[in-house]
Structures are given as structure tokens and as C-alpha cells.
Design an enzyme around this catalytic site. Structure first.
Site, mmCIF file in Angstrom:
data_model
loop_
_atom_site.group_PDB
_atom_site.id
_atom_site.type_symbol
_atom_site.label_atom_id
_atom_site.label_comp_id
_atom_site.label_asym_id
_atom_site.label_seq_id
_atom_site.Cartn_x
_atom_site.Cartn_y
_atom_site.Cartn_z
ATOM 1 N N HIS A 71 0.818 -1.219 0.000
ATOM 2 C CA HIS A 71 0.000 0.000 0.000
ATOM 3 C C HIS A 71 0.853 1.272 0.000
ATOM 4 O O HIS A 71 0.322 2.377 -0.099
ATOM 5 C CB HIS A 71 -1.018 -0.013 1.156
ATOM 6 C CG HIS A 71 -0.451 0.267 2.509
ATOM 7 N ND1 HIS A 71 -0.104 -0.737 3.401
ATOM 8 C CD2 HIS A 71 -0.180 1.431 3.146
ATOM 9 C CE1 HIS A 71 0.342 -0.188 4.519
ATOM 10 N NE2 HIS A 71 0.307 1.125 4.391
ATOM 11 N N ASP B 284 0.076 -7.674 1.854
ATOM 12 C CA ASP B 284 0.540 -6.286 1.824
ATOM 13 C C ASP B 284 2.067 -6.267 1.839
ATOM 14 O O ASP B 284 2.699 -5.942 2.840
ATOM 15 C CB ASP B 284 -0.038 -5.519 3.011
ATOM 16 C CG ASP B 284 0.104 -4.010 2.850
ATOM 17 O OD1 ASP B 284 0.602 -3.578 1.783
ATOM 18 O OD2 ASP B 284 -0.270 -3.276 3.774
ATOM 19 N N SER C 174 4.344 2.527 7.917
ATOM 20 C CA SER C 174 4.070 1.399 7.030
ATOM 21 C C SER C 174 5.301 0.999 6.232
ATOM 22 O O SER C 174 6.071 1.850 5.783
ATOM 23 C CB SER C 174 2.948 1.760 6.055
ATOM 24 O OG SER C 174 1.736 1.937 6.727
#
Length: 234
Positions: A43, A88, A182
Site C-alpha cells: 500500500h 501487503d 508502514s
């Protein structure tokens, strides 16, 4: 990272700063696992990306800092861009290898599965405020624990009962990864066991650990891509 301290300047040689490539907006963290390869969260993908190696403070530049951009990007699901719960992950092949230096060196992939209860370390330049985005100038580090997967199941809507994700955090809600962390590393036993995927909103809530993509479960895929045996690139 919420509740962390400034990382030791020598403990994050593998940590990568990922920027949007046009306006140099900080997006995510990443991890150098090979002179030519970086692992991060899917992402975090943008059309244009710049990666900075050997950085500590964003506002200062080390002599050995190096900049690269993706030559090719690899995802688990070839023709999809939508993120799912346990996929992810993104591998980035750099336009040219980085050189090891005082502040740059790759991190090892895990040799064994992670153990519930392990003390692990998360790091990144992400938000230091749980409610509004206040990004850190320097990387912050925090110690958190690995928890049983069932602890995270039910905390997140539509989450499957099994998945290739790790559940980690401080159950007292004092320390946690947060926005813009992230893609950064979760390190257990000096190996890369996870990358930051998603967490509760707001960050750092009691009894609400965050989710990390389990690198051990993708080890074969990573090694195959690096060896040139996989073609899953958009």
C-alpha cells in the site's frame, strides 16, 4: 512510532525512507534486504518513488546517504492493485545496487518462524502523535511483543481467521507503530520478521495490537523473485 525513543544512529543501517517521487513527500519506511532489493508494504506503492538509504534525521544529510528509484516492482497478486489482508508486501528492485557503508547494510530474512511472546523492535519516521499526523524528523524505535494471531482477529473488520500476518504491540497502549511507519521493519532476534501493515485508529490503544506482514511466510517468494524465478511484476 508512538512511545518510542530516537533510534541509535547505528542500529538502523537497513532502514529505508520511501518518498513520493515527484514532490518528495515522505510516504513510508522500507527495509534493505540485499544491495539491489528493498522490501516494503504494497500500500506504499506510488507511480513514482524515491528511496533514501543511510538517513537518520530528515533535516540532515550524512556523507554516505544514497538515493535510488525502483527499476521494477513485484507484488504477490500480479494484476491487482487493491490491498488485501495478508498480501501487503512489495519487493523493489533498485535502479542500481547500494554500497554498504557506515550507515547502510542489509538486514537478514528470518531463518525460523517467529515465536509468540518474543520481544521485537519496530522503527520508523512515522507519526509520534496517536490522533493527528506529526511525523518524526529522526527514526523512532520501540520494543513491542508478538501476540497470538487470535488476539488481532476480531479487532479488524472482515479479517480472516488465518493469515500470513503477525500480531504485535504493547497491550497497555503505550508503544505502537503509527501512520507513515508502514513498510518499516519489525525485528525479532536481529532478523526481519515483519513489516508494518496496519493498526488500530487511533494508534496505540490498550489491547489493540497492530498487524505486520509476516516475512517468514513470504520467504520463498522473496528468494525466488531475487533469483529471477518469479515474474509477478506489473
Amino acid at each position: 512510532v508512538i512511545g518510542g525513543d530516537e533510534c541509535n544512529i547505528n542500529e538502523h543501517r537497513f532502514l529505508v525512507a520511501v518518498y513520493e517521487g515527484t514532490n518528495w513527500t515522505f510516504i513510508c519506511g522500507g527495509v534493505l534486504i540485499h544491495p539491489e532489493w528493498v522490501i516494503t508494504a504494497e500500500h506504499c506503492a506510488r507511480r513514482r518513488m524515491n528511496l533514501v538509504f543511510g538517513m537518520h534525521r530528515k533535516s540532515e544529510k550524512f556523507d554516505d546517504e544514497q538515493e535510488r528509484y525502483p527499476k521494477k516492482r513485484y507484488f504477490i497478486r500480479c494484476n491487482k492493485t487493491r490491498t488485501s489482508w495478508d498480501e501487503d508486501i512489495m519487493l523493489i528492485r533498485l535502479n542500481k545496487p547500494v554500497n554498504n557503508s557506515e550507515h547502510i547494510a542489509p538486514l537478514s530474512l528470518p531463518s525460523n518462524p517467529p515465536i509468540v511472546g518474543s520481544d521485537c523492535r519496530v522503527m520508523g519516521w512515522g507519526s509520534i502523535n496517536r490522533r493527528i499526523d506529526v511525523l518524526s524528523d529522526e527514526p523512532r524505535c520501540a520494543n513491542i511483543n508478538l501476540h497470538n494471531f487470535t488476539m488481532c482477529h476480531g479487532l479488524f473488520r472482515k479479517m480472516p481467521k488465518k493469515g500470513r500476518v503477525l500480531c504485535a504491540g504493547d497491550l497497555r497502549g503505550r508503544r505502537d507503530s503509527c501512520n507513515s511507519d508502514s513498510g518499516g521493519p519489525l525485528i525479532c532476534n536481529e532478523e526481519l520478521h515483519g513489516i508494518v501493515a496496519r493498526g488500530p485508529n487511533p494508534c496505540a490503544q490498550p489491547n489493540k495490537p497492530a498487524l505486520y506482514t509476516s516475512i517468514y511466510d513470504y520467504r520463498d517468494w522473496v528468494n525466488n523473485v531475487i533469483a529471477g524465478n518469479a515474474t509477478c511484476s506489473p
